[in-house]
Design a protein around this motif. Sequence first.
Motif, PDB file in Angstrom:
ATOM      1  N   SER A 126       0.849  -1.187   0.000  1.00 12.78           N
ATOM      2  CA  SER A 126       0.000   0.000   0.000  1.00 12.78           C
ATOM      3  C   SER A 126       0.885   1.238   0.000  1.00 12.78           C
ATOM      4  CB  SER A 126      -0.899  -0.007   1.239  1.00 12.78           C
ATOM      5  OG  SER A 126      -1.654   1.187   1.331  1.00 12.78           O
ATOM      6  N   ASP A 127       0.282   2.383  -0.365  1.00 15.26           N
ATOM      7  CA  ASP A 127       1.009   3.637  -0.217  1.00 15.26           C
ATOM      8  C   ASP A 127       0.756   4.236   1.169  1.00 15.26           C
ATOM      9  OD1 ASP A 127      -1.614   4.013  -0.896  1.00 15.26           O
ATOM     10  OD2 ASP A 127      -1.257   5.560  -2.412  1.00 15.26           O
ATOM     11  N   PHE A 128      -0.207   3.666   1.914  1.00 13.06           N
ATOM     12  CA  PHE A 128      -0.465   4.077   3.292  1.00 13.06           C
ATOM     13  C   PHE A 128      -0.576   2.847   4.197  1.00 13.06           C
ATOM     14  CE2 PHE A 128      -2.339   7.576   0.768  1.00 13.06           C
ATOM     15  CZ  PHE A 128      -1.658   8.659   1.318  1.00 13.06           C
ATOM     16  N   PRO A 129       0.508   2.067   4.308  1.00 13.48           N
ATOM     17  CA  PRO A 129       0.428   0.835   5.091  1.00 13.48           C
ATOM     18  C   PRO A 129       0.581   1.085   6.591  1.00 13.48           C
ATOM     19  CG  PRO A 129       2.635   1.081   4.253  1.00 13.48           C
ATOM     20  CD  PRO A 129       1.841   2.257   3.706  1.00 13.48           C
ATOM     21  N   ILE A 130       0.019   0.194   7.382  1.00 18.35           N
ATOM     22  CA  ILE A 130       0.231   0.254   8.825  1.00 18.35           C
ATOM     23  C   ILE A 130       1.650  -0.194   9.145  1.00 18.35           C
ATOM     24  CG2 ILE A 130      -0.423  -0.807  11.025  1.00 18.35           C
ATOM     25  CD1 ILE A 130      -3.303  -0.830  10.053  1.00 18.35           C
ATOM     26  N   ALA A 131       2.088  -1.273   8.508  1.00 20.07           N
ATOM     27  CA  ALA A 131       3.457  -1.769   8.687  1.00 20.07           C
ATOM     28  C   ALA A 131       4.336  -1.235   7.569  1.00 20.07           C
ATOM     29  CB  ALA A 131       3.470  -3.291   8.685  1.00 20.07           C
ATOM     30  N   THR A 179     -12.691   0.290   9.622  1.00 18.74           N
ATOM     31  CA  THR A 179     -12.619   0.636  11.042  1.00 18.74           C
ATOM     32  C   THR A 179     -11.269   0.274  11.634  1.00 18.74           C
ATOM     33  OG1 THR A 179     -15.002   0.306  11.302  1.00 18.74           O
ATOM     34  CG2 THR A 179     -13.666   0.262  13.306  1.00 18.74           C
ATOM     35  N   CYS A 180     -10.796  -0.920  11.298  1.00 19.04           N
ATOM     36  CA  CYS A 180      -9.509  -1.386  11.834  1.00 19.04           C
ATOM     37  C   CYS A 180      -8.377  -0.447  11.444  1.00 19.04           C
ATOM     38  CB  CYS A 180      -9.229  -2.802  11.327  1.00 19.04           C
ATOM     39  SG  CYS A 180      -7.666  -3.501  11.912  1.00 19.04           S
ATOM     40  N   HIS A 181      -8.317  -0.058  10.188  1.00 19.01           N
ATOM     41  CA  HIS A 181      -7.235   0.809   9.717  1.00 19.01           C
ATOM     42  C   HIS A 181      -7.382   2.239  10.242  1.00 19.01           C
ATOM     43  CE1 HIS A 181      -4.823  -1.503   6.689  1.00 19.01           C
ATOM     44  NE2 HIS A 181      -5.821  -2.355   6.899  1.00 19.01           N
ATOM     45  N   ASN A 182      -8.599   2.738  10.264  1.00 20.60           N
ATOM     46  CA  ASN A 182      -8.798   4.113  10.733  1.00 20.60           C
ATOM     47  C   ASN A 182      -8.495   4.277  12.225  1.00 20.60           C
ATOM     48  OD1 ASN A 182      -9.536   5.057   8.218  1.00 20.60           O
ATOM     49  ND2 ASN A 182     -11.739   4.936   8.601  1.00 20.60           N
ATOM     50  N   GLU A 183      -8.719   3.225  13.001  1.00 16.79           N
ATOM     51  CA  GLU A 183      -8.533   3.317  14.449  1.00 16.79           C
ATOM     52  C   GLU A 183      -7.162   2.838  14.913  1.00 16.79           C
ATOM     53  OE1 GLU A 183     -11.757   1.227  16.247  1.00 16.79           O
ATOM     54  OE2 GLU A 183     -13.286   2.703  15.630  1.00 16.79           O
ATOM     55  N   HIS A 184      -6.386   2.245  14.011  1.00 16.15           N
ATOM     56  CA  HIS A 184      -5.079   1.734  14.399  1.00 16.15           C
ATOM     57  C   HIS A 184      -4.126   2.891  14.699  1.00 16.15           C
ATOM     58  CE1 HIS A 184      -1.341  -0.560  14.388  1.00 16.15           C
ATOM     59  NE2 HIS A 184      -2.061  -1.680  14.332  1.00 16.15           N
ATOM     60  N   LYS A 185      -3.435   2.810  15.807  1.00 20.53           N
ATOM     61  CA  LYS A 185      -2.567   3.917  16.218  1.00 20.53           C
ATOM     62  C   LYS A 185      -1.393   4.152  15.273  1.00 20.53           C
ATOM     63  CE  LYS A 185       0.199   1.024  19.356  1.00 20.53           C
ATOM     64  NZ  LYS A 185       0.659   0.852  20.762  1.00 20.53           N
ATOM     65  N   GLU A 186      -0.983   3.126  14.509  1.00 18.66           N
ATOM     66  CA  GLU A 186       0.147   3.264  13.594  1.00 18.66           C
ATOM     67  C   GLU A 186      -0.286   3.602  12.167  1.00 18.66           C
ATOM     68  OE1 GLU A 186       3.181   3.230  14.659  1.00 18.66           O
ATOM     69  OE2 GLU A 186       2.680   2.610  16.707  1.00 18.66           O
ATOM     70  N   SER A 187      -1.571   3.725  11.941  1.00 21.07           N
ATOM     71  CA  SER A 187      -2.052   3.968  10.579  1.00 21.07           C
ATOM     72  C   SER A 187      -1.743   5.395  10.134  1.00 21.07           C
ATOM     73  CB  SER A 187      -3.563   3.731  10.503  1.00 21.07           C
ATOM     74  OG  SER A 187      -4.035   4.009   9.196  1.00 21.07           O
ATOM     75  N   LYS A 189      -3.118   6.849   7.653  1.00 19.36           N
ATOM     76  CA  LYS A 189      -4.317   7.390   7.021  1.00 19.36           C
ATOM     77  C   LYS A 189      -5.524   6.996   7.876  1.00 19.36           C
ATOM     78  CE  LYS A 189      -6.899   7.040   2.608  1.00 19.36           C
ATOM     79  NZ  LYS A 189      -7.180   8.480   2.403  1.00 19.36           N
ATOM     80  N   LYS A 190      -6.345   7.993   8.232  1.00 14.71           N
ATOM     81  CA  LYS A 190      -7.442   7.756   9.175  1.00 14.71           C
ATOM     82  C   LYS A 190      -8.832   7.980   8.570  1.00 14.71           C
ATOM     83  CE  LYS A 190      -4.588   7.335  12.777  1.00 14.71           C
ATOM     84  NZ  LYS A 190      -4.491   6.127  13.613  1.00 14.71           N
ATOM     85  N   ASP A 191      -8.899   8.145   7.250  1.00 20.78           N
ATOM     86  CA  ASP A 191     -10.194   8.453   6.642  1.00 20.78           C
ATOM     87  C   ASP A 191     -10.577   7.460   5.537  1.00 20.78           C
ATOM     88  OD1 ASP A 191      -8.209   9.251   4.908  1.00 20.78           O
ATOM     89  OD2 ASP A 191      -9.150  11.165   4.380  1.00 20.78           O
ATOM     90  N   TRP A 192     -10.192   6.191   5.729  1.00 22.77           N
ATOM     91  CA  TRP A 192     -10.588   5.176   4.763  1.00 22.77           C
ATOM     92  C   TRP A 192     -12.102   5.021   4.756  1.00 22.77           C
ATOM     93  CZ3 TRP A 192      -7.068   3.646   1.458  1.00 22.77           C
ATOM     94  CH2 TRP A 192      -5.712   3.570   1.831  1.00 22.77           C
ATOM     95  N   LYS A 193     -12.639   4.691   3.590  1.00 22.70           N
ATOM     96  CA  LYS A 193     -14.069   4.452   3.444  1.00 22.70           C
ATOM     97  C   LYS A 193     -14.307   3.087   2.795  1.00 22.70           C
ATOM     98  CE  LYS A 193     -15.176   9.376   2.829  1.00 22.70           C
ATOM     99  NZ  LYS A 193     -13.765   9.817   2.994  1.00 22.70           N
TER     100      LYS A 193
END
Length: 293
Positions: A126-131, A179-187, A189-193
Amino acid sequence: MGKRQNQKLRRVDMKINRIDIVMIGIFALTGIYLFIQAPEKLKDEVQQGELIPVKRLFDIVAHENNVARELWTKKIVVAGKKSGFKFGEDWKDEGVEKGPLPALFLREVSNYLEKSPVALSLFLGSDFPIAIANKFEGKQVEVYQNVKTTNEPQYFYDDSVNRYTAMYPDYAISKACVTCHNEHKESPKKDWKFSDMMGATTWSYPNEYVTRDELAKVLSTVRGSFAKTYKSFLIKLETFENPPSIGEKWPEDGYKIPDLMTFHNQFSTLSSSKTLEFFLKEDIKDQNKTSVN
């Protein structure tokens, strides 16, 4: 790990290992069925040693992966949360009573593929990965922009790894993913739909063409990797203080999880028809023409 957990782990491992040979045989037969009992037209066209463009291999495994992940996401994770199951990044930790999130299910499949004798590789980026390890680099950055622009798979030769490669869009197929990605502290990007393209799955293989036997082996190995990943989840469940019922029922029926055979049967029902269509697809099989460049 405690003595009680070790005993549970040994019991379930023995129980599941008894069906491993049968299950892997089913996965292999499902793959080569398309060559043995397929229509005469297909058998005439796909002969021993015939070269099939690797693009077709990519399309088949990408389709099968999409089916397996959607089944896992919707029927196990989403439905499971409603029945009391938990899923998280720490699912492998001792004493943690969770299963793998969808991206981690795919990571397990990728790990088993890496350990297999086939040369197929799988990467979720991804271009906005958590890891950070999942962030696109090099040529993949440019290719992913084309995926985002066209909403279509991109086929290319990656000089950095000397492999033929295909990148497929990966969408948020449930609100749980968002929800998982938007709420993850390391994410980052917080506005996924819902239905957003969150990244892409990338498959690579060293050869531009494959034989029918090679394609059947790759398909059975991919399905075998799904089976091994699901098996690892079943083994984890048996270490729970209150393990769920494992059989023919699904989480939508309560605190229950389908066994390996039930999961595979549902997966096969959902995937095999389209897989057969890919095998029947017409391709130009001229060795002097490049299929993915």
